[in-house]
Design a protein around this motif. Sequence first.
Motif, PDB file in Angstrom:
ATOM      1  N   ASP A  96       0.786  -1.240  -0.009  1.00 29.98           N
ATOM      2  CA  ASP A  96       0.200   0.165   0.021  1.00 29.98           C
ATOM      3  C   ASP A  96       1.024   1.217   0.080  1.00 29.98           C
ATOM      4  OD1 ASP A  96      -2.131  -1.401   0.130  1.00 29.98           O
ATOM      5  OD2 ASP A  96      -2.047  -1.915   1.887  1.00 29.98           O
ATOM      6  N   ASP A  98       2.737   4.574  -0.650  1.00 28.07           N
ATOM      7  CA  ASP A  98       1.539   6.241  -1.327  1.00 28.07           C
ATOM      8  C   ASP A  98       1.988   6.204  -2.900  1.00 28.07           C
ATOM      9  OD1 ASP A  98       0.401   8.842  -1.074  1.00 28.07           O
ATOM     10  OD2 ASP A  98       2.561   9.130  -1.490  1.00 28.07           O
ATOM     11  N   MET A  99       1.035   7.000  -3.687  1.00 25.20           N
ATOM     12  CA  MET A  99       1.668   7.227  -5.345  1.00 25.20           C
ATOM     13  C   MET A  99       2.505   7.662  -5.470  1.00 25.20           C
ATOM     14  SD  MET A  99      -1.157   8.871  -8.334  1.00 25.20           S
ATOM     15  CE  MET A  99      -1.085  10.385  -7.355  1.00 25.20           C
ATOM     16  N   LYS A 103       5.722   7.203  -7.875  1.00 26.11           N
ATOM     17  CA  LYS A 103       5.542   7.244  -9.121  1.00 26.11           C
ATOM     18  C   LYS A 103       7.274   7.132  -8.349  1.00 26.11           C
ATOM     19  CE  LYS A 103       5.125  11.334 -11.377  1.00 26.11           C
ATOM     20  NZ  LYS A 103       6.308  11.934 -11.789  1.00 26.11           N
ATOM     21  N   ALA A 147      -1.823   0.924 -12.265  1.00 21.27           N
ATOM     22  CA  ALA A 147      -1.156   1.929 -11.226  1.00 21.27           C
ATOM     23  C   ALA A 147      -2.171   3.401 -11.707  1.00 21.27           C
ATOM     24  CB  ALA A 147       0.054   2.307 -11.344  1.00 21.27           C
ATOM     25  N   PRO A 148      -1.902   3.597 -11.448  1.00 22.46           N
ATOM     26  CA  PRO A 148      -2.760   5.464 -11.267  1.00 22.46           C
ATOM     27  C   PRO A 148      -1.389   6.474 -12.797  1.00 22.46           C
ATOM     28  CG  PRO A 148      -2.833   5.270  -8.917  1.00 22.46           C
ATOM     29  CD  PRO A 148      -1.287   4.032  -9.061  1.00 22.46           C
ATOM     30  N   VAL A 149      -2.517   7.496 -12.866  1.00 26.17           N
ATOM     31  CA  VAL A 149      -2.052   7.403 -14.799  1.00 26.17           C
ATOM     32  C   VAL A 149      -0.644   8.568 -13.946  1.00 26.17           C
ATOM     33  CG1 VAL A 149      -2.034   9.394 -16.310  1.00 26.17           C
ATOM     34  CG2 VAL A 149      -4.246   7.857 -15.903  1.00 26.17           C
ATOM     35  N   VAL A 151       1.778   7.028 -12.051  1.00 25.30           N
ATOM     36  CA  VAL A 151       2.360   6.282 -11.690  1.00 25.30           C
ATOM     37  C   VAL A 151       2.486   5.577 -13.513  1.00 25.30           C
ATOM     38  CG1 VAL A 151       3.359   4.267 -10.575  1.00 25.30           C
ATOM     39  CG2 VAL A 151       2.119   5.630  -9.593  1.00 25.30           C
ATOM     40  N   LYS A 152       1.724   4.848 -14.440  1.00 26.08           N
ATOM     41  CA  LYS A 152       1.806   4.786 -15.636  1.00 26.08           C
ATOM     42  C   LYS A 152       3.005   6.038 -16.558  1.00 26.08           C
ATOM     43  CE  LYS A 152      -2.850   2.290 -15.996  1.00 26.08           C
ATOM     44  NZ  LYS A 152      -3.943   2.430 -16.824  1.00 26.08           N
ATOM     45  N   ASP A 219      -6.850   8.282 -24.221  1.00 21.52           N
ATOM     46  CA  ASP A 219      -5.725   8.788 -22.462  1.00 21.52           C
ATOM     47  C   ASP A 219      -5.288   9.220 -23.273  1.00 21.52           C
ATOM     48  OD1 ASP A 219      -5.232   9.222 -20.263  1.00 21.52           O
ATOM     49  OD2 ASP A 219      -5.253   7.446 -19.357  1.00 21.52           O
TER      50      ASP A 219
END
Length: 745
Positions: A96, A98-99, A103, A147-149, A151-152, A219
């Motif tokens: 878990d 953090d983003m 990143k 993953a969130p954007v 991180v992507k 996107d």
Amino acid sequence: MAADSSAPSETALSVAQQLQQLNTARKVVLENNSYYDKIVKGILPIIGHNAALELRRWGAEFLAESLATPVLRMSEKENMTVAVLETLRGLIEGADEDMIVLKASVAAAASAYPVALRWIIHNSYHTESWEHMSAIKSKILQIWDGAPVPVKLSCIKFAQRVVLAQTMSNGMEQKYGGLDISLNMIPPNHPLLDPRQLEAEATGLLDRMLGVLQDNSSDAPLVDATLNCLSILMRTRPSTSNRILNTVLNFNPLKLANSPMTPKTRVLVKSLEKTTRLFLTHVLKRDPGNPMAGRIQQYIERLIRSRAEIFDEAGRKRALADHAAASLGDAKRQKTEGGLAQVVIPPLGPGPHTLAAVFTLTNNLGLAAFDATQLPVNLAAKISVRALVALDKKVLDLAVSGIRDRLTSLHAAAAVAAAATQPAEINAATAPLGVDEDDDDYEPDLTPAEDTEQILNKLDNAPPEEPMPNADAGAPLVLGPFKLPPPPTLDPNVAAKLSQAAASRVFGPLSSLKEGAPLRKPKAGINRLAASSYDRDSWLTLITRLATRSTAGLEDVNSGIKPEDAGSALDRPRMSLGDTIREILYNYILEDWRRRIEIAVAWLCEEWYNDQLTKRSGSDAPLHYENCALRLVDGFLSYITAQDKVLTRFLAEIPELSRPLLGKLKALCADPTTVQLALTTLLYLVMMRPPVRDIALDTVAEIWAEYEDARPLAAKYLVKWRPGFIESQAHGTSAPAGNNMAIAT
């Protein structure tokens, strides 16, 4: 500095105080990059996966910044990367996480991967670092899709660095300032790395990156990031270009245009279209001869038309209703069918007229004031041709007759004006006495005459008259010799500036002479001229001879100054024209040294020839060949890569080689990628230039003694060409000199 920042215990300091100390340490490394290694290693216990969230965020961002900095040498970056891999693995594998931490950690891993791969290539014993890097790579590829954007985006960059490091290179990445770490560096028998497996993994990652375009994703951030990463891959990895181009050409960036056009949708569509179009435009600029250039150009034009149709529709005017259009059409038809009586060409008024006014047929002041010269020639030609095709012949005849009438009236007005200005003839019978017809310009002198007192005052103030020399009346008049006044003294500073400007102008014609493919010229024999035509080669020959021979023997003019003239202007330092041209020629060669290596060889040949003439004449003029050759080699070594065989050609063609010149090649052995180039060049000189064989073999021996990484290849050459050298070095003795000329069987 790192020890000072972590001296107090973590329990005694709050998170805010620790962040303050960390920010201070960051300022220190930004001011002096020599502290990077100490501070990065010192903060690793503070920013681990068990630290507070604020510390982990700061630590991940600092690691990403430190690993991506270009100011560190490769050895320093390798030591720092190996040290942070364990901490970086803990941050990425944390549950878990953090983003922001994730990143920044993935971004740091993207910078660390090629450096870690290079480290493990040359240090296969250090398996622990490769285990950490492999675990980091597996975790990143696992979390990529979900993953969130933000991180992507970092994952896409990481995948790009993996593909770069695990595919074959063309040597272009180092030219643009990259690391140039590729599959070429991995030996086939490496204990930890399998080149075939790594290449297959890179192919799979490339397909995964292209999946965003293959699915026609809308996107915009992901598509933009993917295209930006693919641009670098196409430039440095030619093997991937066809697959990337086919995928991009099948991608539709205007897919969202079919949905309701909201402000957000408009921005997304514009972003996708612009990024795709710029990507393909840059591909065409870099490689105009690409086999897919025609298809790319059609795709770009189709994008431009589609974008114009989508976004310019709202700015167009509303169409007229059917009945309004019909009535408007009838009115126009009635006006045209009314006959030619409505076409009226007004006559010219009084006063001088310009040629444009004579041929102006409209009464519209705004249209008459339009400057038609502002239009491009091709556009004006198209407008003229279309207007003449659509013009009625009767209207054209009426316009021509109107212009003819204007010219006739102007000619008649000019004749009348000339007749009015001509004076009437004088009748001789009635003319007064003493007045001739040619005395029209007589004007009376109204200046009052001077009185006697004014004349006497003027004579008193006049300078005395010089007596005329008594010349023989019978002797002819002979003019004396005429001498020009001496030129003004030239300031040495002004002379130096003028000399430099003249040298710069010599290189001006090179920009107009195109550097095309060499033409096959007939051989002229021994009596040929060096510059017999006005082409690029002839002009460069002229430049090199201006640099070497223009001031030959004149460099030491100041040495003959007398002691009493020591303070004169000749005693000041002055700029030599030859040295100025040499400096500009050196910079010109280094601008594109791979293509201009022949110019460098020709220049050094001229310098060597001039030095030989100077030695033969016994002059004390300075010699330039050795200095110019050393300087050129130093300039080449700053940009050399493993694929640059032109260095071998350069050293093989210049007229003379010396120990200091060949000693420059030892600098290439500090980089494992260029060791083979240096030793292969020396081997070529040993085989093809026997006069420098001893010097070349001595340089190989010095490389064997100083560089451990180059010993296997250097020993192979020494065993063949200098037998007994390695055995003598092992026993602490020197090899016999007679073995230097051993001939290979």
